[in-house]
Design an enzyme around this catalytic site. Structure first.
Site, PDB file in Angstrom:
ATOM      1  N   HIS A   1       0.844  -1.203   0.000  1.00  0.00           N
ATOM      2  CA  HIS A   1       0.000   0.000   0.000  1.00  0.00           C
ATOM      3  C   HIS A   1       0.876   1.249   0.000  1.00  0.00           C
ATOM      4  O   HIS A   1       1.741   1.393   0.872  1.00  0.00           O
ATOM      5  CB  HIS A   1      -0.903   0.017   1.231  1.00  0.00           C
TER       6      HIS A   1
ATOM      7  N   GLU B   1      -9.089 -12.361   5.149  1.00  0.00           N
ATOM      8  CA  GLU B   1      -7.906 -11.963   5.907  1.00  0.00           C
ATOM      9  C   GLU B   1      -8.314 -12.058   7.377  1.00  0.00           C
ATOM     10  O   GLU B   1      -7.568 -12.525   8.227  1.00  0.00           O
ATOM     11  CB  GLU B   1      -7.557 -10.516   5.530  1.00  0.00           C
TER      12      GLU B   1
ATOM     13  N   ASP C   1       3.326  -5.494   2.219  1.00  0.00           N
ATOM     14  CA  ASP C   1       2.133  -4.787   2.719  1.00  0.00           C
ATOM     15  C   ASP C   1       2.362  -3.301   3.023  1.00  0.00           C
ATOM     16  O   ASP C   1       2.078  -2.459   2.171  1.00  0.00           O
ATOM     17  CB  ASP C   1       1.592  -5.523   3.961  1.00  0.00           C
TER      18      ASP C   1
HETATM   19 ZN   LIG Z   1      -3.160  -5.031   2.364  1.00  0.00          ZN
END
Ligand SMILES: [Zn+2]
Length: 344
Positions: free
Chosen positions: A18, A198, A276
C-alpha cells in the site's frame, strides 16, 4: 553467499503493497511539518511507527494520508518506496493506493495520480523498476462510495492505473456489498482483486472469485478452513498475495511459526510474498522472505516457486510473463547453485 544474501538477490514481483503504508518515517515527519499536520509526541521519526495495537496503527495511517497533499508529495513517496524496493531486487510491483482517502481530504484525483505517475517514471528511469497502480475501495464506506470511486478512475484514465482492489476492515463489510463497483470496473477493462478472508470466513474468497470476478486474492488466510474451496483454488491456480509480518502482528498473535501461510502452501495453494506496509511494520521485501525461511521452514526451491507464482498472478501481458518466467527461473537456479556450492 548465505541464505539471506540469496533471498535479497533473487528477482521479485510484489502485488500487495500500500502506497500510504510505504511512507518512510522521516518523510512522514517532513511532510507533516510542511502541511501543518500535528503529530503525537516522539523523539525520533521511527517512534511514530511503534504501536501498541491496531487502533493506534490506523490512527497513524490516517495522519500519513493527511500529510501527503500536493503532486510532488505523491511523486516523492512513490519514488522513495520504489527506490527501496529496487534495492531488494523487486523488478515489478503492482501497488495499492486509496484515492478516496485523499479526495475526502480535498486532494483532487488528478493531483494524486499524476504525482504517483511522476514517481513511477522517475524510479523506472533511475533503477529500472516497473510499477502499476491499483485503486483501493474502502469497504467500510457505503457501496455507493466505492462505485463513485471506480467512476472517477474510469473518467480519468492513466496507463499506470490498471485495476481495483478492496481493503480496510473486513468484519461486517463483506465483498458482496461492492458487486456493482466491481461490475463497472470489469466493463471498463480494469483488473480486479480484493482483500478477502484476511479476518473473515472463507466464504469471502468464494464471493470475490464468483460474484466480483477477482483474478487473484489478497491474503485469504481463512480459506484453509473450507476444504472443498481450498482444493478448488489449488486446482484453478488462484494466486494468493500473502503478507507474513504485518498479518502475524495484527491477527496471529505475532506468531510467525503458526501463521496459516505455511498450511496454505502445504495444501497446494499458489502463494506469493509481499511486504504490505513496509516501514509501518518495520519490514522490507527481503525480510518477508527471511522470516518465511526461519519460522516456516521454506527452502530456496520454495521461494523460486513463490517468485514464479508472483509473475503468474501479475497483470503483465502474457509474452512478458512467459519471458520473465523463463529468464528469472534461470537466474534463480544459478543463485541456488551458488548458494549450495558455498554452503557445502
Ligand atoms: Zn493489504
Amino acid at each position: 553467499m548465505d541464505l539471506h544474501d540469496f533471498l535479497r538477490r533473487i528477482p521479485k514481483v510484489e502485488l500487495h503493497v500500500h502506497l500510504e503504508g510505504s511512507v518512510k518515517a522521516s518523510t512522514f515527519v517532513e511532510l507533516a511539518r510542511k502541511h501543518g499536520v500535528k503529530l503525537p509526541p516522539h523523539d525520533k521519526p521511527e517512534d511514530l511507527y511503534d504501536y501498541p495495537d491496531i487502533y493506534r496503527f490506523l490512527q497513524i495511517y490516517d495522519l500519513v494520508a493527511r500529510a501527503v497533499r500536493d503532486r510532488d508529495d505523491f511523486r516523492r513517496i512513490t519514488y522513495e518506496t520504489l527506490q527501496e524496493a529496487a534495492e531488494h531486487n523487486v523488478r515489478y510491483r503492482e501497488m495499492f493506493w486509496s484515492p478516496k482517502v485523499h479526495m475526502d481530504l480535498g486532494v483532487p484525483y488528478d493531483t494524486a495520480i499524476d504525482g504517483i505517475r511522476d514517481g513511477i517514471r522517475d524510479a523506472e528511469r533511475d533503477y529500472g523498476i516497473r510499477c502499476k497502480m491499483i485503486a483501493g475501495i474502502n469497504r467500510m464506506e457505503p457501496p455507493e462510495k466505492g462505485f463513485e470511486m471506480v467512476k472517477t478512475v474510469i473518467e480519468n484514465p492513466r496507463d499506470e492505473l490498471i485495476g481495483i482492489g478492496m481493503d480496510y476492515a473486513e468484519a461486517d463489510n463483506p465483498p458482496e456489498k461492492f458487486w456493482k463497483a466491481y461490475r463497472l470496473a470489469a466493463q471498463h477493462g480494469l483488473h480486479l482483486t480484493a482483500h478477502a478472508s484476511e479476518d473473515a470466513p472463507p466464504r469471502n474468497v468464494e464471493t470475490c472469485l464468483d460474484l466480483l470476478g477477482c483474478e487473484r486474492i489478497d491474503h485469504g488466510y481463512h480459506v484453509i478452513e473450507d476444504e472443498a474451496l481450498t482444493r478448488r483454488c489449488a486446482e484453478e491456480g488462484v494466486v494468493f498475495t500473502v503478507c507474513p509480518i504485518s498479518t502475524a502482528w495484527v491477527y496471529f498473535g505475532n506468531n510467525l511459526a503458526n501463521h496459516p501461510i505455511k498450511e496454505m502452501a502445504r495444501r497446494g495453494l499458489k502463494i506469493m510474498v509481499n511486504c504490505d506496509d513496509p516501514p509501518m511494520f518495520k519490514t522490507n521485501p527481503t525480510k518477508e522472505y527471511i522470516v518465511m525461511a526461519e519460522y516456516m521452514g521454506f527452502s530456496p526451491a520454495d521461494f523460486r516457486e513463490f517468485v514464479l507464482n508472483g509473475i503468474d498472478g501479475s497483470w503483465l501481458d502474457d509474452p512478458t510473463k512467459r519471458r520473465w518466467r523463463r529468464e528469472w527461473a534461470w537466474e534463480i537456479d544459478k543463485l541456488m547453485a551458488q548458494l549450495e556450492k558455498e554452503a557445502g
